[in-house]
Write a protein that holds these residues in place. Sequence first.
Motif, PDB file in Angstrom:
ATOM      1  N   ALA A 156       0.852  -1.187   0.000  1.00 46.63           N
ATOM      2  CA  ALA A 156       0.000   0.000   0.000  1.00 46.63           C
ATOM      3  C   ALA A 156       0.888   1.238   0.000  1.00 46.63           C
ATOM      4  CB  ALA A 156      -0.927  -0.021   1.211  1.00 46.63           C
ATOM      5  N   ARG A 157       0.269   2.395   0.206  1.00 47.05           N
ATOM      6  CA  ARG A 157       1.009   3.652   0.151  1.00 47.05           C
ATOM      7  C   ARG A 157       1.984   3.813   1.305  1.00 47.05           C
ATOM      8  NH1 ARG A 157      -3.342   8.265  -0.245  1.00 47.05           N
ATOM      9  NH2 ARG A 157      -4.373   6.959   1.317  1.00 47.05           N
ATOM     10  N   GLY A 158       1.668   3.170   2.456  1.00 44.12           N
ATOM     11  CA  GLY A 158       2.554   3.200   3.611  1.00 44.12           C
ATOM     12  C   GLY A 158       2.724   4.580   4.214  1.00 44.12           C
ATOM     13  N   PRO A 159       3.800   4.730   5.043  1.00 43.91           N
ATOM     14  CA  PRO A 159       4.905   3.795   5.257  1.00 43.91           C
ATOM     15  C   PRO A 159       4.659   2.749   6.345  1.00 43.91           C
ATOM     16  CG  PRO A 159       5.351   5.818   6.431  1.00 43.91           C
ATOM     17  CD  PRO A 159       4.045   6.030   5.722  1.00 43.91           C
ATOM     18  N   VAL A 160       3.585   2.903   7.147  1.00 45.65           N
ATOM     19  CA  VAL A 160       3.363   1.990   8.265  1.00 45.65           C
ATOM     20  C   VAL A 160       2.313   0.958   7.874  1.00 45.65           C
ATOM     21  CG1 VAL A 160       2.810   1.805  10.717  1.00 45.65           C
ATOM     22  CG2 VAL A 160       3.843   3.904   9.826  1.00 45.65           C
ATOM     23  N   GLY A 161       2.594  -0.307   8.157  1.00 45.00           N
ATOM     24  CA  GLY A 161       1.628  -1.356   7.855  1.00 45.00           C
ATOM     25  C   GLY A 161       1.297  -1.456   6.382  1.00 45.00           C
ATOM     26  N   LYS A 162       2.311  -1.338   5.545  1.00 44.93           N
ATOM     27  CA  LYS A 162       2.048  -1.201   4.110  1.00 44.93           C
ATOM     28  C   LYS A 162       1.971  -2.519   3.352  1.00 44.93           C
ATOM     29  CE  LYS A 162       5.155   0.413   1.314  1.00 44.93           C
ATOM     30  NZ  LYS A 162       6.130   1.358   0.705  1.00 44.93           N
ATOM     31  N   TYR A 163       2.391  -3.632   3.963  1.00 43.31           N
ATOM     32  CA  TYR A 163       2.489  -4.874   3.213  1.00 43.31           C
ATOM     33  C   TYR A 163       1.448  -5.908   3.652  1.00 43.31           C
ATOM     34  CZ  TYR A 163       7.091  -3.122   1.832  1.00 43.31           C
ATOM     35  OH  TYR A 163       8.105  -2.364   1.331  1.00 43.31           O
ATOM     36  N   VAL A 164       0.942  -6.648   2.668  1.00 40.99           N
ATOM     37  CA  VAL A 164       0.160  -7.851   2.902  1.00 40.99           C
ATOM     38  C   VAL A 164       0.777  -8.947   2.050  1.00 40.99           C
ATOM     39  CG1 VAL A 164      -2.073  -9.001   2.666  1.00 40.99           C
ATOM     40  CG2 VAL A 164      -1.976  -6.614   3.410  1.00 40.99           C
ATOM     41  N   ASP A 165       1.162 -10.064   2.683  1.00 38.93           N
ATOM     42  CA  ASP A 165       1.696 -11.217   1.973  1.00 38.93           C
ATOM     43  C   ASP A 165       0.609 -12.289   1.894  1.00 38.93           C
ATOM     44  OD1 ASP A 165       4.061  -9.829   1.944  1.00 38.93           O
ATOM     45  OD2 ASP A 165       5.160 -11.213   3.246  1.00 38.93           O
ATOM     46  N   VAL A 166       0.521 -12.950   0.742  1.00 37.58           N
ATOM     47  CA  VAL A 166      -0.486 -13.981   0.523  1.00 37.58           C
ATOM     48  C   VAL A 166       0.216 -15.285   0.182  1.00 37.58           C
ATOM     49  CG1 VAL A 166      -2.517 -14.664  -0.819  1.00 37.58           C
ATOM     50  CG2 VAL A 166      -2.133 -12.243  -0.290  1.00 37.58           C
ATOM     51  N   LEU A 167      -0.153 -16.367   0.895  1.00 38.48           N
ATOM     52  CA  LEU A 167       0.409 -17.686   0.636  1.00 38.48           C
ATOM     53  C   LEU A 167      -0.703 -18.660   0.305  1.00 38.48           C
ATOM     54  CD1 LEU A 167       2.662 -16.362   2.614  1.00 38.48           C
ATOM     55  CD2 LEU A 167       3.368 -18.728   2.907  1.00 38.48           C
ATOM     56  N   PRO A 168      -0.527 -19.461  -0.765  1.00 46.93           N
ATOM     57  CA  PRO A 168      -1.500 -20.515  -1.056  1.00 46.93           C
ATOM     58  C   PRO A 168      -1.223 -21.736  -0.184  1.00 46.93           C
ATOM     59  CG  PRO A 168       0.213 -20.491  -2.726  1.00 46.93           C
ATOM     60  CD  PRO A 168       0.546 -19.396  -1.769  1.00 46.93           C
ATOM     61  N   THR A 169      -2.190 -22.123   0.611  1.00 44.86           N
ATOM     62  CA  THR A 169      -1.983 -23.278   1.468  1.00 44.86           C
ATOM     63  C   THR A 169      -3.320 -23.818   1.948  1.00 44.86           C
ATOM     64  OG1 THR A 169      -0.844 -24.088   3.449  1.00 44.86           O
ATOM     65  CG2 THR A 169      -1.789 -21.895   3.568  1.00 44.86           C
ATOM     66  N   ILE A 170      -3.340 -25.097   2.247  1.00 45.34           N
ATOM     67  CA  ILE A 170      -4.520 -25.731   2.837  1.00 45.34           C
ATOM     68  C   ILE A 170      -4.075 -26.356   4.157  1.00 45.34           C
ATOM     69  CG2 ILE A 170      -6.317 -27.469   2.577  1.00 45.34           C
ATOM     70  CD1 ILE A 170      -6.071 -27.177  -0.435  1.00 45.34           C
ATOM     71  N   GLU A 171      -4.393 -25.689   5.234  1.00 45.85           N
ATOM     72  CA  GLU A 171      -4.065 -26.157   6.575  1.00 45.85           C
ATOM     73  C   GLU A 171      -5.328 -26.009   7.424  1.00 45.85           C
ATOM     74  OE1 GLU A 171      -1.025 -27.061   8.257  1.00 45.85           O
ATOM     75  OE2 GLU A 171      -0.238 -27.412   6.256  1.00 45.85           O
ATOM     76  N   SER A 172      -5.670 -27.002   8.207  1.00 53.54           N
ATOM     77  CA  SER A 172      -6.840 -26.876   9.068  1.00 53.54           C
ATOM     78  C   SER A 172      -6.639 -25.735  10.057  1.00 53.54           C
ATOM     79  CB  SER A 172      -7.095 -28.188   9.815  1.00 53.54           C
ATOM     80  OG  SER A 172      -6.006 -28.501  10.665  1.00 53.54           O
ATOM     81  N   SER A 173      -7.719 -25.049  10.403  1.00 54.15           N
ATOM     82  CA  SER A 173      -7.633 -23.898  11.295  1.00 54.15           C
ATOM     83  C   SER A 173      -8.737 -23.974  12.343  1.00 54.15           C
ATOM     84  CB  SER A 173      -7.747 -22.598  10.502  1.00 54.15           C
ATOM     85  OG  SER A 173      -9.008 -22.507   9.859  1.00 54.15           O
ATOM     86  N   ARG A 174      -8.504 -23.280  13.448  1.00 50.89           N
ATOM     87  CA  ARG A 174      -9.499 -23.196  14.508  1.00 50.89           C
ATOM     88  C   ARG A 174      -9.269 -21.895  15.270  1.00 50.89           C
ATOM     89  NH1 ARG A 174      -8.057 -27.312  16.845  1.00 50.89           N
ATOM     90  NH2 ARG A 174      -6.790 -26.421  18.512  1.00 50.89           N
ATOM     91  N   GLN A 175     -10.299 -21.060  15.328  1.00 55.26           N
ATOM     92  CA  GLN A 175     -10.141 -19.804  16.052  1.00 55.26           C
ATOM     93  C   GLN A 175     -10.127 -20.078  17.550  1.00 55.26           C
ATOM     94  OE1 GLN A 175     -13.079 -16.298  16.005  1.00 55.26           O
ATOM     95  NE2 GLN A 175     -11.491 -15.670  14.587  1.00 55.26           N
TER      96      GLN A 175
END
Length: 329
Positions: free
Chosen positions: A202-221
Amino acid sequence: MTTPTPTPGIHHVTCIAGDPQQNLDFWVETLGLRLAKRSINQDDPSTYHFFFTDAKGTPGTSMTFFPWSDLPQGKVGTGQVSRTAFRVPNGSLDYWEDRFDQYEVEYDDRVGRFGETVLPFRDPDGLPVELVAVEIPEDDPTVPWDEFVPEKHAIRGFHSVTLWEADPQPTEDLLQTMGFEEVGTEQSAGDDPADERTRFAARGPVGKYVDVLPTIESSRQGRGTVHHVAFQTPTDEDQAEMRNAVQSQGLRPTNQINRHWFRSVYFRESGGVLFELATNGPGYDSDEPLDELGERLVLPGQFENRREEIEAGLPDVTIPRADSAEADD
């Protein structure tokens, strides 16, 4: 459809903790963040809501927690924010490893990522967190809080979040609609279950990045997982534009909700991660002086007339205090 004003980046990240005192001790004393707001979960007023920030509660610095002591341990997986990363000044990671040794924090070996050095660790509830060494610009908007950690090593707001997605493409399209630009893909490092990650900026400078990974892992909140990630839409007009853009992609954003220190819109992106759009105002100092942030339990408007009942149901907590010598180390 009108193109929305691009988001500057992450506004806050909200997570689930267990014991509230343990949560306070770690994020204030061990990591050196300021308790900028001590309040309640507005959807469950029997639970605290802690806001840990820089010295002024600058947008892009707020790590917040709902401490639900009776909630079981969660499991990080697909459809979640899998990692939350903070910026620290270049040259600080030796200091942080020494501090983690002193405070018996679980951390992993450093890894390289997009030309930067990353120190992964976990909080007491098992939440995956990272410190990323970066060059802090002279005009950076964050203001370090140095009660426990010297200013030259202090955390300076968010660097990024990592999303684990079964099908990354719709999420990547959404991020670009929100104003993020794809900046590259590289092989994953550390304990990621996927072969590669794609970074958006994003424009930043703070908190400007989002990384995306393709994966299938079970999750539980549960304890040790992220509840939602919020992105800055600084004004009501910015937020309305972004809400319309999100809705045009077939997602179902809520109407605006007044969260007292900002106004919010929520929706689940296609992979299941809960996103929030948050305004930058009125801010954490709108209801108490800047030098007194976090000192008292603040109850947003409609809850004030229930103060006696609410306080009686919350566990007692003590805010950690530094002796003057430690911050001078």
